[in-house]
Enzyme design. Structure first.
Site, short mmCIF file in Angstrom:
data_model
loop_
_atom_site.label_atom_id
_atom_site.label_comp_id
_atom_site.label_asym_id
_atom_site.label_seq_id
_atom_site.Cartn_x
_atom_site.Cartn_y
_atom_site.Cartn_z
N ALA A 148 0.83 -1.20 0.00
CA ALA A 148 0.00 0.00 0.00
C ALA A 148 0.86 1.25 0.00
O ALA A 148 0.45 2.30 -0.51
CB ALA A 148 -0.93 0.00 1.21
N HIS A 235 -1.68 6.45 7.94
CA HIS A 235 -0.48 5.64 8.18
C HIS A 235 0.78 6.45 7.89
O HIS A 235 0.78 7.38 7.08
CB HIS A 235 -0.53 4.40 7.28
CG HIS A 235 0.50 3.37 7.61
ND1 HIS A 235 1.73 3.32 6.98
CD2 HIS A 235 0.49 2.36 8.50
CE1 HIS A 235 2.43 2.30 7.46
NE2 HIS A 235 1.70 1.71 8.39
N ASP A 319 -6.90 4.62 0.64
CA ASP A 319 -5.99 3.62 1.20
C ASP A 319 -6.80 2.73 2.13
O ASP A 319 -7.11 3.11 3.26
CB ASP A 319 -4.86 4.34 1.96
CG ASP A 319 -3.96 3.39 2.73
OD1 ASP A 319 -4.04 2.16 2.48
OD2 ASP A 319 -3.19 3.87 3.59
N ASN A 348 -4.60 -4.26 0.58
CA ASN A 348 -3.61 -5.33 0.63
C ASN A 348 -4.30 -6.68 0.75
O ASN A 348 -4.82 -7.02 1.81
CB ASN A 348 -2.67 -5.14 1.84
CG ASN A 348 -1.73 -3.98 1.68
OD1 ASN A 348 -1.50 -3.50 0.58
ND2 ASN A 348 -1.18 -3.50 2.78
#
Length: 523
Positions: A148, A235, A319, A348
């Protein structure tokens, strides 16, 4: 090693891996090693002569297994899952055995073609709109990134190139307008003047052998005006991607929302940031929305933020690294409501969909736009089919790529989506079980409500006592989990990482935590 030796020792290696999985419960999730342990186990110089495989195999246990953090241990509750399954391992075996490098269609037609189909399979499985499919006649496309983090960086660079192109176009129009305006007091023929108008010249004093090249769509002179947005819960890879893109970053303050009582960005806060930045001469060019934040599994509402990004011509990248896999289950499809407004989307497979690392599919609503921004076309990469075939090198940073589609193909065919849905639901059920144990214990509290496979909790009291609890738990090594902070508050994260984790394993983890917490309560 010849083919016969490979058959013999390859089968032994498969047995070693199978035995490792069969005996996982006999290990502990965290190894008893310290940094530098390897120097006492491995010679400092390479061997001059070949060693027998029996000796190499004998070193796997002390060198590898005893120094490994066992992510698939049923008592591993740290970070988020990293998925795996035997069919996925089979895909990696074949990928490694073929050992092709699929940077263009011609360099490995099967790799490109199967990846196109597999990303369509995945898109259909989680409910993405048809505009993202490779099989759709529109400009959308899917492909598989490494992680990612790579997908976020590609989205950032695509959005930056779009913004720079718009700024360059505006600059040309403004220059043309001012040039013509200066001539207005005199009599002139507009058509003739337009023929004479030229762009401001580039530096021509440089020798042809050493000219400085300014890449179209990537002129750094414009970067200083650009601002990338993300939640303060995004993140760290988003921070890194923005840093590497050489632009400014604004972290939009999150608040607890009404739907999940978890941290997300409200639309009025995003709109206020856009107004403020534009008033100061900055250009917001991308918002990286997070579906399933690492800290608390919070969700940015695409239905709320998408219309703002579309209206303001801001690239919307989603994301969904962890939570995206759960959209495979109809009851969790709420996670990607509004995804049709996104310019790019990523999750993912290697986190929760039984496909091992690395496998991070990414979709573009308009892949032709991104390809135009990233296209470099030396003679040695050209081929006769490039006008009609997909060359995935245009949609990633690296040139080479592995045959990741094989493990998607093997897993979906040999396991099926129904079994993967069951796997996902088991992890959610285990998280619900742990959350209920915490809620019934007066010594603890949930920091936010349980969401998917994550439970965020803390001892009632100070951050200091929770930091000490985290240290004691991981020093004890019977279970492994990691902490996080949100809005300055420290808490512990219990992430269910394996459908092999049973109800008894969850009770065991709770008992370990409460046992180790008890002495802290007397301070």
């Amino acid at each position: 090693m010849d083919a016969e030796a490979f058959r013999k020792y390859g089968k032994e290696m498969v047995d070693i891996v199978a035995d490792y999985w069969d005996t996982m419960r006999q290990r502990q999730p965290l190894p008893e090693v310290k940094p530098g342990y390897i120097w006492d186990l491995v010679p400092k110089d390479p061997p001059a002569e070949p060693e027998p495989w029996s000796r190499i195999f004998a070193d796997i246990e002390p060198v590898v297994f005893q120094g490994t953090t066992h992510w698939h241990h049923p008592h591993f509750f740290a970070y988020y899952p990293t998925a795996c399954s035997y069919p996925s391992i089979m895909g990696d075996i074949l990928s490694g055995g073929i050992a092709s490098i699929g940077f263009t269609w011609k360099s490995s037609p099967a790799m490109t073609e199967l990846e196109m189909v597999m990303t369509d399979w995945l898109a259909k499985s989680i409910g993405l709109p048809e505009c993202f499919l490779n099989s759709d006649p529109g400009p959308g496309a899917g492909m598989i990134q490494c992680t990612a983090s790579d997908a976020t960086l590609i989205a950032l660079l695509s959005a930056r190139a779009r913004a720079v192109s718009a700024m360059e176009q505006n600059g040309r129009l403004n220059w043309l307008y001012s040039t013509i305006s200066r001539a207005l007091p005199t009599k002139f023929n507009l058509r003739e003047m337009m023929k004479k108008v030229e762009q401001p010249s580039q530096e021509k004093s440089q020798s042809p052998e050493s000219q400085i090249i300014n890449f179209e769509h990537h002129d750094p002179v414009y970067f200083t005006k650009l601002v990338a947005y993300c939640s303060d819960q995004a993140h760290s890879s988003v921070d890194k991607g923005i840093m590497l893109a050489g632009v400014r970053m604004r972290k939009i303050k999150s608040t607890k929302d009404a739907k999940f009582n978890n941290y997300s960005v409200e639309p009025e806060v995003l709109e206020a940031a856009i107004r403020e930045d534009r008033a100061q001469g900055y250009i917001p060019f991308i918002y990286v929305a997070t579906v399933g934040t690492t800290n608390t599994c919070g969700v940015d509402s695409l239905t709320k933020l998408g219309p703002i990004c579309n209206r303001e011509m801001i690239w919307l990248h989603v994301d969904a690294a962890y939570a995206g896999s759960y959209a495979l289950c109809p009851e969790f499809r709420y996670l990607i409501e509004g995804i049709e407004m996104a310019d790019s989307f990523n999750f993912n497979c290697h986190k929760a969909m039984m496909i091992n690392f690395d496998c991070s599919p990414m979709w573009f609503k308009d892949a032709r736009e991104a390809i135009n921004y990233f296209n470099v076309d030396p003679t040695y990469l050209k081929h006769e089919h490039q006008a009609v075939a997909s060359d995935y090198r245009h949609l990633q940073v690296a040139l080479g790529r592995r045959f990741r589609a094989l493990k998607v193909w093997f897993v979906l065919r040999s396991i099926g989506t129904a079994k993967i849905q069951e796997h996902l639901k088991i992890m959610v059920d285990r998280a619900i079980q742990f959350a209920e144990l915490i809620e019934k214990d007066d010594r603890f509290e949930l920091f936010v409500p349980q969401h998917l496979g994550l439970v965020c909790f803390r001892l009632k009291g100070s951050d200091d006592i929770n930091e000490r609890l985290n240290t004691i738990i991981n020093d004890d090594r019977r279970i492994h989990l990691v902490p996080a902070k949100a809005h300055g508050v420290y808490f512990l994260r219990f992430a269910v990482c394996n459908s092999e984790t049973t109800e008894e394993d969850v009770k065991y983890a709770y008992n370990v935590i409460t046992e180790l917490a008890q002495p802290l309560l007397h301070f």
